[in-house]
Design an enzyme around this catalytic site. Structure first.
Site, PDB file in Angstrom:
ATOM      1  N   HIS A  71     -32.532   8.365  33.110  1.00 28.15           N
ATOM      2  CA  HIS A  71     -31.827   7.935  35.034  1.00 28.15           C
ATOM      3  C   HIS A  71     -32.351   7.148  35.829  1.00 28.15           C
ATOM      4  O   HIS A  71     -33.646   6.336  35.264  1.00 28.15           O
ATOM      5  CB  HIS A  71     -32.388   9.551  35.999  1.00 28.15           C
ATOM      6  CG  HIS A  71     -33.929   9.587  36.054  1.00 28.15           C
ATOM      7  ND1 HIS A  71     -34.252   9.111  37.062  1.00 28.15           N
ATOM      8  CD2 HIS A  71     -34.785  10.270  35.124  1.00 28.15           C
ATOM      9  CE1 HIS A  71     -35.860   9.411  37.270  1.00 28.15           C
ATOM     10  NE2 HIS A  71     -35.388   9.764  35.857  1.00 28.15           N
ATOM     11  N   ASP A 188     -40.431   5.308  36.627  1.00 30.76           N
ATOM     12  CA  ASP A 188     -40.325   7.591  36.348  1.00 30.76           C
ATOM     13  C   ASP A 188     -38.216   7.079  36.992  1.00 30.76           C
ATOM     14  O   ASP A 188     -38.789   6.316  38.007  1.00 30.76           O
ATOM     15  CB  ASP A 188     -41.035   7.962  36.691  1.00 30.76           C
ATOM     16  CG  ASP A 188     -39.793   8.729  36.557  1.00 30.76           C
ATOM     17  OD1 ASP A 188     -39.249   8.963  36.291  1.00 30.76           O
ATOM     18  OD2 ASP A 188     -40.501  10.100  37.504  1.00 30.76           O
ATOM     19  N   GLU A 222     -31.321  12.323  38.806  1.00 28.74           N
ATOM     20  CA  GLU A 222     -32.644  13.127  38.217  1.00 28.74           C
ATOM     21  C   GLU A 222     -32.958  13.766  39.374  1.00 28.74           C
ATOM     22  O   GLU A 222     -34.011  14.434  38.980  1.00 28.74           O
ATOM     23  CB  GLU A 222     -32.837  12.311  37.314  1.00 28.74           C
ATOM     24  CG  GLU A 222     -33.949  13.094  36.157  1.00 28.74           C
ATOM     25  CD  GLU A 222     -35.454  13.425  36.561  1.00 28.74           C
ATOM     26  OE1 GLU A 222     -36.125  14.431  35.420  1.00 28.74           O
ATOM     27  OE2 GLU A 222     -35.335  12.730  37.311  1.00 28.74           O
ATOM     28  N   GLU A 223     -33.859  12.483  39.657  1.00 30.47           N
ATOM     29  CA  GLU A 223     -34.619  13.437  41.207  1.00 30.47           C
ATOM     30  C   GLU A 223     -34.517  14.785  41.966  1.00 30.47           C
ATOM     31  O   GLU A 223     -35.610  14.430  42.731  1.00 30.47           O
ATOM     32  CB  GLU A 223     -35.624  11.826  41.287  1.00 30.47           C
ATOM     33  CG  GLU A 223     -35.725  10.678  41.307  1.00 30.47           C
ATOM     34  CD  GLU A 223     -37.047  11.096  40.074  1.00 30.47           C
ATOM     35  OE1 GLU A 223     -37.917  12.274  40.466  1.00 30.47           O
ATOM     36  OE2 GLU A 223     -37.399  10.371  39.456  1.00 30.47           O
ATOM     37  N   ASP A 243     -37.320  10.072  29.363  1.00 28.56           N
ATOM     38  CA  ASP A 243     -38.469   9.883  30.626  1.00 28.56           C
ATOM     39  C   ASP A 243     -39.558  10.166  30.238  1.00 28.56           C
ATOM     40  O   ASP A 243     -40.140   9.926  29.024  1.00 28.56           O
ATOM     41  CB  ASP A 243     -38.022  11.274  30.989  1.00 28.56           C
ATOM     42  CG  ASP A 243     -37.604  11.173  32.603  1.00 28.56           C
ATOM     43  OD1 ASP A 243     -38.397  10.362  33.390  1.00 28.56           O
ATOM     44  OD2 ASP A 243     -36.467  11.819  33.377  1.00 28.56           O
ATOM     45  N   HIS A 323     -45.024   9.167  40.427  1.00 33.49           N
ATOM     46  CA  HIS A 323     -44.420   9.718  41.411  1.00 33.49           C
ATOM     47  C   HIS A 323     -45.634   8.263  41.896  1.00 33.49           C
ATOM     48  O   HIS A 323     -45.765   9.023  43.505  1.00 33.49           O
ATOM     49  CB  HIS A 323     -44.411  11.494  41.885  1.00 33.49           C
ATOM     50  CG  HIS A 323     -42.849  11.054  41.001  1.00 33.49           C
ATOM     51  ND1 HIS A 323     -42.531  12.632  41.721  1.00 33.49           N
ATOM     52  CD2 HIS A 323     -42.574  11.043  39.727  1.00 33.49           C
ATOM     53  CE1 HIS A 323     -41.250  12.905  40.870  1.00 33.49           C
ATOM     54  NE2 HIS A 323     -40.899  12.175  39.981  1.00 33.49           N
TER      55      HIS A 323
END
Length: 352
Positions: A71, A188, A222-223, A243, A323
């Site tokens: 993603h 990410d 995706e998030e 991922d 994150h």
């Protein structure tokens, strides 16, 4: 197999991709970039109604298909409120802690296309004014954006074109160290996206015929939970989410190997397909770690929840401080690239 991984080319492409703002819901620019990248290589693709990209390579077996996804959407924010003090209140896009972006430079993307710069700060930042500045909870009530414009009130903000609903992207601060570490926000999952693009390039340039028709799916939601959960051809038997691997206390994953996930918050991944990945890594002497990610979900698990009848698995580079301001090592990217290649050129899993 080492020539599958072009170190300099991969780092250059990753740097370009992470510097294109793409919070979930605001991904047109990055999707356009990826489309142009594929077109320049002569790789056909289609766009979904949700804005994702799917490129397909016809294999020797066109009855049973594979799908690999990464993603390109990232964490970010939206303007929640134009404040009377000339600053902005934010609403999260994706899941992160506010302290992970406190002090970060950002860009406000207005509906007119104008970009305004700012800094994400606590309202009570100054220790010369707020005695307990360090103790105040970091949350949406106290975090705000200080805009780099002469604004004193909400009317001034609206006059420069900023309104509720405008997207806010965080500066990635991409850096590569001499010791091989890559530091940046949004590794990410732009690290994995880069590896999929490089794999497609390698297959195309070297005219490699894959054993099975293989779809490369660049998802863009995706998030927020629904990236690769649609537009999956009915012939797909194996679905791989590429991922990040989660690093922390109690985790096996590190920054130097490819991380293969056995289970996340959605439950176990397909046992036989996961073992197939482990066996490939061991057979080809690819450094790997097998791990469980306790608070994690992927596009593969989203596809399962959507009702698709596929074998699903997950692997990718180990990413430290996920994150937040993330980091990985070139060794992890290399190991992931190698496992990607041996997987797409391997035989499908055959159950007893």
């Amino acid at each position: 197999m080492n020539d599958v991984f072009y170190k300099e080319d991969t780092i250059d492409l990753l740097g370009r991709i992470v510097n294109i703002p793409s919070p979930s819901g605001y991904t047109k620019t990055i999707i356009k970039f990826i489309g142009e990248y594929l077109s320049d290589l002569g790789i056909d693709y289609k766009k979904t109604n949700k804005g994702a990209i799917i490129a397909t390579f016809i294999g020797e077996d066109n009855e049973s298909h594979r799908l690999l996804t990464a993603h390109v959407d990232t964490l970010g924010a939206m303007v929640k409120e134009v404040k009377s003090n000339g600053r902005l209140k934010l609403a999260m896009v994706g899941g992160f802690n506010w302290n992970a972006v406190e002090g970060e430079y950002c860009t406000i993307h207005t509906a007119s296309g104008k970009k305004n710069r700012g800094t994400i700060l606590m309202h009570e930042t100054s220790v010369h004014v707020y005695a307990k500045a360090g103790e105040i909870k970091r949350d949406e009530k106290h975090i705000e954006v200080r805009i780099d414009e002469k604004v004193k009130n909400s009317e001034d903000i609206r006059n420069i074109g900023i309104n509720v609903g405008d997207f806010v992207s965080f500066d990635p601060r991409f850096e590569v160290t001499e010791s091989g570490f890559i530091k940046s926000r949004h590794l990410d999952d732009k690290a994995s996206t880069t590896l999929l693009l490089q794999l497609m390039k390698y297959i195309k340039v070297n005219n490699i015929k894959l054993p099975y028709t293989t779809h490369f799916y660049i998802s863009n939601n995706e998030e927020i939970g629904y990236g690769g959960n649609s537009n999956i051809p009915e012939q797909v038997v194996e679905y791989i989410a590429v991922d990040m691997g989660a690093i922390g206390d109690g985790q096996a994953t590190d920054e130097y190997t490819v991380s293969i996930c056995a289970k996340d918050s959605s439950g176990p991944y397909h046992y036989d397909l996961t073992r197939h990945l482990v066996n490939l890594a061991e057979q080809h002497k690819i450094d790997y770690k097998l791990d469980i990610y306790p608070y994690y979900g992927s596009d593969a698990s989203a596809a399962i929840r959507a009702g698709f009848d596929v074998k699903h698995a997950l692997f990718g580079p180990g990413i430290e401080s996920s994150h937040a301001y993330e980091r990985t090592h070139i060794d992890s990217l290399k190991a992931t690239a190698q496992l990607l290649y041996v997987y797409v050129t391997s035989a499908m899993v055959k159950e007893d």
